[in-house]
Design a protein around this motif. Structure first.
Motif, PDB file in Angstrom:
ATOM      1  N   VAL A 268       0.773  -1.246  -0.034  1.00 43.23           N
ATOM      2  CA  VAL A 268       0.089  -0.041  -0.053  1.00 43.23           C
ATOM      3  C   VAL A 268       0.877   1.168   0.002  1.00 43.23           C
ATOM      4  CG1 VAL A 268      -1.857   1.312   1.170  1.00 43.23           C
ATOM      5  CG2 VAL A 268      -1.788  -1.260   1.398  1.00 43.23           C
ATOM      6  N   PRO A 269       1.209   2.090  -1.238  1.00 45.17           N
ATOM      7  CA  PRO A 269       2.058   2.903  -1.369  1.00 45.17           C
ATOM      8  C   PRO A 269       1.474   4.041  -0.441  1.00 45.17           C
ATOM      9  CG  PRO A 269       1.680   1.973  -3.408  1.00 45.17           C
ATOM     10  CD  PRO A 269       0.609   1.532  -2.487  1.00 45.17           C
ATOM     11  N   LYS A 270       2.348   5.080   0.162  1.00 45.08           N
ATOM     12  CA  LYS A 270       1.905   6.107   0.650  1.00 45.08           C
ATOM     13  C   LYS A 270       1.016   7.034   0.027  1.00 45.08           C
ATOM     14  CE  LYS A 270       5.642   9.444  -0.005  1.00 45.08           C
ATOM     15  NZ  LYS A 270       6.816   9.987   0.261  1.00 45.08           N
ATOM     16  N   LYS A 271      -0.090   7.759   0.606  1.00 45.95           N
ATOM     17  CA  LYS A 271      -0.999   8.616  -0.119  1.00 45.95           C
ATOM     18  C   LYS A 271      -2.046   7.908  -0.714  1.00 45.95           C
ATOM     19  CE  LYS A 271       2.193  12.351  -0.485  1.00 45.95           C
ATOM     20  NZ  LYS A 271       2.934  13.596  -1.555  1.00 45.95           N
ATOM     21  N   LYS A 272      -2.117   6.361  -0.736  1.00 46.85           N
ATOM     22  CA  LYS A 272      -3.316   5.843  -1.315  1.00 46.85           C
ATOM     23  C   LYS A 272      -4.180   5.757  -0.235  1.00 46.85           C
ATOM     24  CE  LYS A 272      -0.990   5.782  -5.029  1.00 46.85           C
ATOM     25  NZ  LYS A 272      -1.160   6.797  -5.724  1.00 46.85           N
ATOM     26  N   THR A 273      -5.450   4.915  -0.545  1.00 45.79           N
ATOM     27  CA  THR A 273      -6.404   5.231   0.374  1.00 45.79           C
ATOM     28  C   THR A 273      -7.071   3.822   0.657  1.00 45.79           C
ATOM     29  OG1 THR A 273      -7.171   7.508  -0.292  1.00 45.79           O
ATOM     30  CG2 THR A 273      -8.841   6.381   0.898  1.00 45.79           C
ATOM     31  N   LEU A 274      -7.376   3.789   2.051  1.00 40.76           N
ATOM     32  CA  LEU A 274      -8.263   2.451   2.480  1.00 40.76           C
ATOM     33  C   LEU A 274      -9.626   2.950   3.132  1.00 40.76           C
ATOM     34  CD1 LEU A 274      -5.712  -0.011   4.003  1.00 40.76           C
ATOM     35  CD2 LEU A 274      -7.241  -0.274   2.290  1.00 40.76           C
ATOM     36  N   LEU A 275     -10.455   2.318   2.575  1.00 42.69           N
ATOM     37  CA  LEU A 275     -11.837   2.929   3.123  1.00 42.69           C
ATOM     38  C   LEU A 275     -12.383   1.629   4.122  1.00 42.69           C
ATOM     39  CD1 LEU A 275     -13.395   4.903   0.602  1.00 42.69           C
ATOM     40  CD2 LEU A 275     -12.566   5.716   2.703  1.00 42.69           C
ATOM     41  N   LEU A 276     -12.734   1.761   5.363  1.00 38.83           N
ATOM     42  CA  LEU A 276     -13.408   0.714   6.215  1.00 38.83           C
ATOM     43  C   LEU A 276     -14.790   1.227   6.588  1.00 38.83           C
ATOM     44  CD1 LEU A 276     -10.344  -0.189   8.338  1.00 38.83           C
ATOM     45  CD2 LEU A 276     -11.006  -1.058   6.156  1.00 38.83           C
ATOM     46  N   VAL A 277     -15.960   0.615   5.958  1.00 41.76           N
ATOM     47  CA  VAL A 277     -17.248   1.038   6.222  1.00 41.76           C
ATOM     48  C   VAL A 277     -17.919   0.095   7.111  1.00 41.76           C
ATOM     49  CG1 VAL A 277     -19.263   2.228   4.934  1.00 41.76           C
ATOM     50  CG2 VAL A 277     -16.934   2.221   3.995  1.00 41.76           C
ATOM     51  N   ARG A 278     -18.818   0.744   8.004  1.00 45.24           N
ATOM     52  CA  ARG A 278     -19.454  -0.368   8.786  1.00 45.24           C
ATOM     53  C   ARG A 278     -21.059   0.314   8.738  1.00 45.24           C
ATOM     54  NH1 ARG A 278     -21.247  -0.768  14.171  1.00 45.24           N
ATOM     55  NH2 ARG A 278     -20.833  -2.904  15.142  1.00 45.24           N
ATOM     56  N   ASP A 279     -21.839  -0.417   8.285  1.00 47.25           N
ATOM     57  CA  ASP A 279     -23.095  -0.010   8.116  1.00 47.25           C
ATOM     58  C   ASP A 279     -23.917  -0.164   9.442  1.00 47.25           C
ATOM     59  OD1 ASP A 279     -23.888  -2.747   8.497  1.00 47.25           O
ATOM     60  OD2 ASP A 279     -24.414  -2.819   6.355  1.00 47.25           O
ATOM     61  N   GLY A 280     -25.159   0.212   9.459  1.00 46.14           N
ATOM     62  CA  GLY A 280     -26.076   0.362  10.694  1.00 46.14           C
ATOM     63  C   GLY A 280     -26.312  -0.987  11.326  1.00 46.14           C
ATOM     64  N   GLY A 282     -23.943  -3.343  11.397  1.00 49.32           N
ATOM     65  CA  GLY A 282     -22.544  -3.685  11.821  1.00 49.32           C
ATOM     66  C   GLY A 282     -21.622  -4.420  10.679  1.00 49.32           C
ATOM     67  N   ARG A 283     -22.288  -4.707   9.547  1.00 48.58           N
ATOM     68  CA  ARG A 283     -21.425  -5.412   8.496  1.00 48.58           C
ATOM     69  C   ARG A 283     -20.302  -4.471   8.146  1.00 48.58           C
ATOM     70  NH1 ARG A 283     -22.617  -9.333   5.231  1.00 48.58           N
ATOM     71  NH2 ARG A 283     -21.738  -9.536   3.214  1.00 48.58           N
ATOM     72  N   LEU A 284     -19.304  -5.158   7.856  1.00 46.54           N
ATOM     73  CA  LEU A 284     -17.887  -4.455   7.626  1.00 46.54           C
ATOM     74  C   LEU A 284     -17.653  -4.725   5.944  1.00 46.54           C
ATOM     75  CD1 LEU A 284     -15.509  -2.752   8.429  1.00 46.54           C
ATOM     76  CD2 LEU A 284     -14.220  -4.758   9.223  1.00 46.54           C
ATOM     77  N   THR A 285     -17.354  -3.454   5.544  1.00 45.75           N
ATOM     78  CA  THR A 285     -16.967  -3.788   3.973  1.00 45.75           C
ATOM     79  C   THR A 285     -15.539  -2.862   3.778  1.00 45.75           C
ATOM     80  OG1 THR A 285     -19.190  -3.481   3.039  1.00 45.75           O
ATOM     81  CG2 THR A 285     -17.431  -3.435   1.468  1.00 45.75           C
ATOM     82  N   CYS A 286     -14.654  -3.316   3.054  1.00 44.74           N
ATOM     83  CA  CYS A 286     -13.566  -2.609   3.091  1.00 44.74           C
ATOM     84  C   CYS A 286     -13.187  -2.261   1.364  1.00 44.74           C
ATOM     85  CB  CYS A 286     -12.375  -3.585   3.401  1.00 44.74           C
ATOM     86  SG  CYS A 286     -12.437  -4.299   5.077  1.00 44.74           S
ATOM     87  N   TRP A 287     -12.369  -1.354   1.352  1.00 42.29           N
ATOM     88  CA  TRP A 287     -12.363  -0.797  -0.203  1.00 42.29           C
ATOM     89  C   TRP A 287     -10.904  -0.332  -0.419  1.00 42.29           C
ATOM     90  CZ3 TRP A 287     -16.497  -0.821  -3.649  1.00 42.29           C
ATOM     91  CH2 TRP A 287     -17.951  -0.676  -2.957  1.00 42.29           C
ATOM     92  N   TYR A 288     -10.429  -0.251  -1.535  1.00 41.87           N
ATOM     93  CA  TYR A 288      -8.993   0.243  -1.654  1.00 41.87           C
ATOM     94  C   TYR A 288      -9.020   1.019  -2.977  1.00 41.87           C
ATOM     95  CZ  TYR A 288      -3.882   0.523  -2.926  1.00 41.87           C
ATOM     96  OH  TYR A 288      -2.470   0.981  -3.285  1.00 41.87           O
ATOM     97  N   ASP A 289      -8.347   2.311  -2.674  1.00 43.28           N
ATOM     98  CA  ASP A 289      -8.224   3.223  -3.820  1.00 43.28           C
ATOM     99  C   ASP A 289      -6.745   3.477  -4.475  1.00 43.28           C
ATOM    100  OD1 ASP A 289      -8.254   5.259  -5.651  1.00 43.28           O
ATOM    101  OD2 ASP A 289      -8.863   6.629  -4.344  1.00 43.28           O
ATOM    102  N   PRO A 290      -6.152   2.712  -5.353  1.00 43.83           N
ATOM    103  CA  PRO A 290      -4.763   2.859  -5.850  1.00 43.83           C
ATOM    104  C   PRO A 290      -4.700   4.212  -6.292  1.00 43.83           C
ATOM    105  CG  PRO A 290      -6.009   1.437  -7.257  1.00 43.83           C
ATOM    106  CD  PRO A 290      -7.008   1.888  -6.121  1.00 43.83           C
ATOM    107  N   GLU A 291      -5.556   5.046  -6.634  1.00 47.55           N
ATOM    108  CA  GLU A 291      -5.412   6.263  -7.071  1.00 47.55           C
ATOM    109  C   GLU A 291      -5.123   7.263  -6.002  1.00 47.55           C
ATOM    110  OE1 GLU A 291      -7.544   6.868 -11.185  1.00 47.55           O
ATOM    111  OE2 GLU A 291      -9.032   6.195  -9.660  1.00 47.55           O
TER     112      GLU A 291
END
Length: 352
Positions: A268-280, A282-291
């Protein structure tokens, strides 16, 4: 005849032995070797003394400078940025920066990340059909040298902000008020920063309020998924050891599923983005933005890493940032607390 010769040889042996011994005593004996005299080097001259003193002075200055530098790094507040003007904690509705002409035309609202190693955070995220609003952010550091690892931002679904405000008002103003006084906000801030009370408040919030939240994580240096995962697993495991909802045979399987989600995915290079989303729920969804997009949107290259259905994984992970004695980022915790205090300072439903 033979006996006479043998007798003469035996008679000659003592005489020969005596002659050999006398000859050895009369020969000159070698003198014992004496150790060489101790050699004393000549005393140093004035120039050599000055050179030696200069070297000692330079070494002393270098050692003292190194100790001062280490002390300064160890005592520097992690909230301070690499800039000469660190930014204050972020609050909902705080002034934002529109960095470039393109972002100004797009209406992207940006909030300083607190370090020059990471770009400003978008004040709003768009994930799927939901919009999220930034509540607070801060830098995670490790070791006594306060080495920066990543910046984490805590977002709340914009449509759920009134629900969140109403939940917090139960702790700040139990009388049923729709806003708070200064003293009530101060009291709430104390509760949110208290290890014991924050655990109770955020556990109830995450389990019962059905509020959707998200963590946006941007590394300040090159790292990898396994390194980030191991840090999260240590935090989750430490909290699960306390028992409670984690005392269940299915918990080990849920944690293993979380580990597999990040396993073998590379860097995971610096300045890239990880998103951890927890819905109402309690389900956890993970995203990775390489841009590493900074406009708050998911780009075409954004990868959905996977989902964790067991609510306890996200619960333990979120509490590692929000509550308890030790948190992953003290600056983030303080910033989030300030954002929540600001939230309840307004009438319910007025914050967007």
């Amino acid at each position: 005849m033979f006996a006479a010769r043998l007798l003469s040889r035996r008679l000659r042996r003592p005489v020969q032995t005596t002659l050999h011994r006398a000859r050895a005593l009369t020969l000159p004996q070698p003198a014992p070797r004496r150790p060489p005299p101790f050699h004393r080097s000549p005393p140093p001259n004035r120039d050599e003394l000055h050179a030696t003193k200069r070297r000692q002075t330079l070494l002393t200055i270098g050692a003292v400078t190194s100790m001062i530098t280490l002390y300064a790094l160890a005592t520097q507040s992690p909230q301070q940025s690499l800039d000469s003007h660190p930014h204050p904690p972020i609050q909902p509705g705080a002034p934002v920066i529109l960095a470039t002409d393109e972002e100004k035309r797009a209406g992207v609202e940006l909030v300083p990340s607190g370090t020059t190693s990471v770009p400003s955070f978008p004040k709003h995220l768009k994930i799927g059909d939901k919009g999220y609003t930034l509540v607070g952010l801060g830098i995670r550091t490790v070791s006594f040298l306060a080495i920066q690892v990543y910046v984490v931002g805590f977002y709340v679904s914009t449509s759920d902000l009134p629900t969140l405000s109403a939940h917090l008002l139960q702790h700040a103003a139990p009388s049923g008020a729709t806003s708070t006084t200064v003293s009530e906000r101060d009291s709430l801030r104390t509760l949110l920063l208290s290890p014991e009370h924050s655990e109770r408040i955020f556990t109830t919030l995450l389990q019962n309020s059905h509020v959707s939240t998200a963590l946006r994580i941007v590394p300040t240096r090159n790292t990898d998924f396994s390194h980030l995962r191991d840090g999260w697993v240590r935090s989750i495991t430490a909290r699960a050891k306390r028992g409670g909802v984690y005392e269940d045979p299915g918990w080990a399987a849920a944690l293993d599923e979380f580990k597999r989600l990040f396993g073998g995915r590379g860097s995971v290079p610096k300045k890239k983005t990880l998103l951890l989303v927890r819905d109402g729920e309690g389900r956890l969804t993970c995203w990775y933005d390489p841009e590493g997009r900074g406009d708050g949107k998911l780009g075409s290259k954004t990868v959905r890493l996977g989902d964790i259905g067991d609510y306890r994984v996200g619960l333990a992970l979120w509490l590692g940032y929000l509550a308890g004695e030790k948190v992953a980022s003290v600056p983030a915790r303080k910033s989030i607390a300030e954002g929540l205090v600001e939230l309840v300072g307004r009438p319910v439903g007025s914050v967007v």
